[in-house]
Design a protein around this motif. Structure first.
Motif, short mmCIF file in Angstrom:
data_model
loop_
_atom_site.label_atom_id
_atom_site.label_comp_id
_atom_site.label_asym_id
_atom_site.label_seq_id
_atom_site.Cartn_x
_atom_site.Cartn_y
_atom_site.Cartn_z
N ALA A 186 22.98 -12.04 -0.42
CA ALA A 186 23.53 -13.16 -1.19
C ALA A 186 24.63 -12.71 -2.15
N SER A 187 24.79 -11.40 -2.37
CA SER A 187 25.82 -10.91 -3.29
C SER A 187 27.20 -11.00 -2.64
N ASN A 188 28.15 -11.53 -3.42
CA ASN A 188 29.52 -11.68 -2.92
C ASN A 188 30.57 -11.03 -3.81
N SER A 189 30.26 -10.80 -5.08
CA SER A 189 31.16 -10.06 -5.96
C SER A 189 30.31 -9.16 -6.84
N GLU A 190 30.98 -8.14 -7.42
CA GLU A 190 30.23 -7.12 -8.14
C GLU A 190 31.13 -6.43 -9.16
N ILE A 191 30.52 -6.01 -10.24
CA ILE A 191 31.19 -5.15 -11.21
C ILE A 191 30.24 -4.01 -11.55
N VAL A 192 30.77 -2.79 -11.56
CA VAL A 192 29.97 -1.60 -11.85
C VAL A 192 30.71 -0.78 -12.90
N VAL A 193 30.00 -0.47 -13.99
CA VAL A 193 30.58 0.28 -15.11
C VAL A 193 29.83 1.60 -15.27
N PRO A 194 30.53 2.73 -15.25
CA PRO A 194 29.87 4.03 -15.46
C PRO A 194 29.30 4.15 -16.88
N LEU A 195 28.18 4.85 -16.98
CA LEU A 195 27.57 5.19 -18.27
C LEU A 195 27.67 6.70 -18.45
N HIS A 196 27.89 7.14 -19.68
CA HIS A 196 28.10 8.57 -19.96
C HIS A 196 27.08 9.10 -20.95
N ASP A 197 26.74 10.39 -20.79
CA ASP A 197 25.87 11.05 -21.76
C ASP A 197 26.74 11.57 -22.91
N ALA A 198 26.12 12.26 -23.86
CA ALA A 198 26.82 12.74 -25.05
C ALA A 198 27.96 13.71 -24.72
N SER A 199 27.86 14.41 -23.60
CA SER A 199 28.90 15.36 -23.21
C SER A 199 30.05 14.68 -22.46
N GLY A 200 29.91 13.40 -22.14
CA GLY A 200 30.94 12.67 -21.42
C GLY A 200 30.71 12.61 -19.92
N ALA A 201 29.66 13.25 -19.43
CA ALA A 201 29.35 13.23 -18.00
C ALA A 201 28.73 11.88 -17.61
N VAL A 202 29.00 11.45 -16.37
CA VAL A 202 28.40 10.21 -15.88
C VAL A 202 26.90 10.41 -15.74
N MET A 203 26.14 9.54 -16.40
CA MET A 203 24.67 9.62 -16.34
C MET A 203 24.07 8.47 -15.54
N GLY A 204 24.92 7.52 -15.16
CA GLY A 204 24.44 6.37 -14.40
C GLY A 204 25.50 5.29 -14.39
#
Length: 148
Positions: free
Chosen positions: A99-117
């Motif tokens: 049923a999904s037709n559009s999406e937005i995904v935003v990276p999350l970062h840890d304290a060091s700036g690395a992507v954590m999710g």
């Protein structure tokens, strides 16, 4: 959408809460309740080089996503928000919910700036997400990162 108010609500929910899963669970519930025309709002978290399902609101979801695969894996690998007008036109889209037709995904970062999710939001409407949503949700994610 009043993203300033949404961010203030997030701060109030996360204040004095040190358990990240609690903050992610409340953040997904807040988004799912506040934003219109959604069928999924939640998080995937980095674990051993892949994204694993975290707290969410909506139907059951894919449990593992490889980096570079689908919208979530692309956002995590490129460390860049993905705003997808029509998911059916996105190369390699993973259809956890047909049923999904559009999406937005935003990276999350840890304290060091690395992507954590990633923060992942789906809608049954084509073109549901705008640049205003991108800016608002990136601000929301920055606040959330502070509490994770």
């Amino acid at each position: 959408m009043n993203y300033s108010l949404l961010c203030e609500q997030l701060k109030a929910l996360c204040e004095d809460v040190s358990y990240p899963i609690t903050n992610l669970a409340n953040a997904s519930a807040l988004l799912f309740d506040a934003l219109e025309d959604l069928n999924w709002a939640g998080f995937y978290l980095m674990q051993e080089g892949q994204l694993l399902l975290g707290p969410f609101q909506g139907k059951t979801a894919c449990t593992k996503i490889a980096l570079g695969r689908g919208v979530c894996g692309t956002a995590a690998q490129q460390d860049q928000t993905q705003l997808v007008y029509d998911v059916h036109e996105f190369p390699g889209h993973i259809a956890c919910d047909s049923a999904s037709n559009s999406e937005i995904v935003v990276p999350l970062h840890d304290a060091s700036g690395a992507v954590m999710g990633v923060l992942d939001i789906d809608s049954p409407l084509i073109g549901r997400f705008s640049e205003e949503d991108r800016e608002g949700l990136e601000g929301f994610a920055k606040i959330l990162e502070h509490y994770l």
